[in-house]
Design a protein around this motif. Structure first.
Motif, PDB file in Angstrom:
ATOM      1  N   ARG A   1      78.892 -77.225  18.065  1.00 31.79           N
ATOM      2  CA  ARG A   1      78.082 -78.130  18.878  1.00 31.79           C
ATOM      3  C   ARG A   1      78.056 -77.572  20.296  1.00 31.79           C
ATOM      4  O   ARG A   1      79.080 -77.470  20.950  1.00 31.79           O
ATOM      5  N   PHE A   2      76.866 -77.200  20.759  1.00 30.42           N
ATOM      6  CA  PHE A   2      76.695 -76.547  22.061  1.00 30.42           C
ATOM      7  C   PHE A   2      76.342 -77.579  23.134  1.00 30.42           C
ATOM      8  O   PHE A   2      75.485 -78.438  22.917  1.00 30.42           O
ATOM      9  N   VAL A   3      76.996 -77.471  24.301  1.00 27.65           N
ATOM     10  CA  VAL A   3      76.712 -78.345  25.441  1.00 27.65           C
ATOM     11  C   VAL A   3      76.741 -77.487  26.710  1.00 27.65           C
ATOM     12  O   VAL A   3      77.643 -76.675  26.893  1.00 27.65           O
ATOM     13  N   LEU A   4      75.751 -77.684  27.584  1.00 26.26           N
ATOM     14  CA  LEU A   4      75.659 -76.954  28.845  1.00 26.26           C
ATOM     15  C   LEU A   4      75.946 -77.917  29.999  1.00 26.26           C
ATOM     16  O   LEU A   4      75.334 -78.980  30.090  1.00 26.26           O
ATOM     17  N   TYR A   5      76.891 -77.543  30.854  1.00 32.45           N
ATOM     18  CA  TYR A   5      77.234 -78.333  32.034  1.00 32.45           C
ATOM     19  C   TYR A   5      76.794 -77.567  33.277  1.00 32.45           C
ATOM     20  O   TYR A   5      76.973 -76.356  33.355  1.00 32.45           O
ATOM     21  N   THR A   6      76.237 -78.278  34.231  1.00 32.30           N
ATOM     22  CA  THR A   6      75.917 -77.714  35.543  1.00 32.30           C
ATOM     23  C   THR A   6      76.843 -78.403  36.544  1.00 32.30           C
ATOM     24  O   THR A   6      77.009 -79.628  36.478  1.00 32.30           O
ATOM     25  N   MET A   7      77.441 -77.606  37.439  1.00 37.66           N
ATOM     26  CA  MET A   7      78.443 -78.187  38.332  1.00 37.66           C
ATOM     27  C   MET A   7      78.552 -77.420  39.636  1.00 37.66           C
ATOM     28  O   MET A   7      78.062 -76.303  39.751  1.00 37.66           O
ATOM     29  N   LYS A   8      79.227 -78.046  40.585  1.00 38.11           N
ATOM     30  CA  LYS A   8      79.632 -77.396  41.822  1.00 38.11           C
ATOM     31  C   LYS A   8      81.145 -77.263  41.749  1.00 38.11           C
ATOM     32  O   LYS A   8      81.843 -78.215  41.395  1.00 38.11           O
ATOM     33  N   LEU A   9      81.632 -76.063  42.104  1.00 37.09           N
ATOM     34  CA  LEU A   9      83.043 -75.774  41.902  1.00 37.09           C
ATOM     35  C   LEU A   9      83.515 -74.725  42.897  1.00 37.09           C
ATOM     36  O   LEU A   9      82.762 -73.819  43.249  1.00 37.09           O
ATOM     37  N   ASN A  10      84.753 -74.840  43.313  1.00 36.02           N
ATOM     38  CA  ASN A  10      85.379 -73.841  44.165  1.00 36.02           C
ATOM     39  C   ASN A  10      85.702 -72.616  43.293  1.00 36.02           C
ATOM     40  O   ASN A  10      86.417 -72.735  42.312  1.00 36.02           O
ATOM     41  N   PRO A  11      85.188 -71.425  43.626  1.00 39.79           N
ATOM     42  CA  PRO A  11      85.386 -70.241  42.786  1.00 39.79           C
ATOM     43  C   PRO A  11      86.849 -69.871  42.555  1.00 39.79           C
ATOM     44  O   PRO A  11      87.185 -69.300  41.518  1.00 39.79           O
TER      45      PRO A  11
END
Length: 93
Positions: free
Chosen positions: A57-67
């Protein structure tokens, strides 16, 4: 904070995929990520077998994150048995 996409693959079992998604979201929020979008891609055949699974089951998340947190997050993801695969991709702005 930079923008990232995270593609994940969970097992088809509803309980496992639900538990995996909950664990993933809690790990991300604990490390200060802001999830802006969650987009299901559905159930698909895998190119090769992963943990004796032929579909996922594939899910794509878009986020802001500290590298600097990505390596710590990946260490936590590796012990999550309800997450078959994952891939972080940096989005250029």
């Amino acid at each position: 904070m930079k923008k990232y996409e995270l593609m994940t693959i969970y097992p088809l079992d509803d309980e496992q995929s639900k538990k995996g998604a909950e664990d993933l979201k809690s790990v991300l929020t604990n490390f200060g990520a802001e999830i802006t979008e969650e987009k299901p891609f559905g159930d698909r055949d895998l190119t090769y077998e992963i943990n004796k699974q032929k579909k996922g089951r594939f899910v794509l998340y878009t986020m802001k994150l500290n590298p600097s947190k990505i390596s710590e997050i990946e260490k936590t993801f590796k012990i999550n048995m309800n997450l078959l695969k994952y891939q972080f991709v940096k989005i250029d702005e």
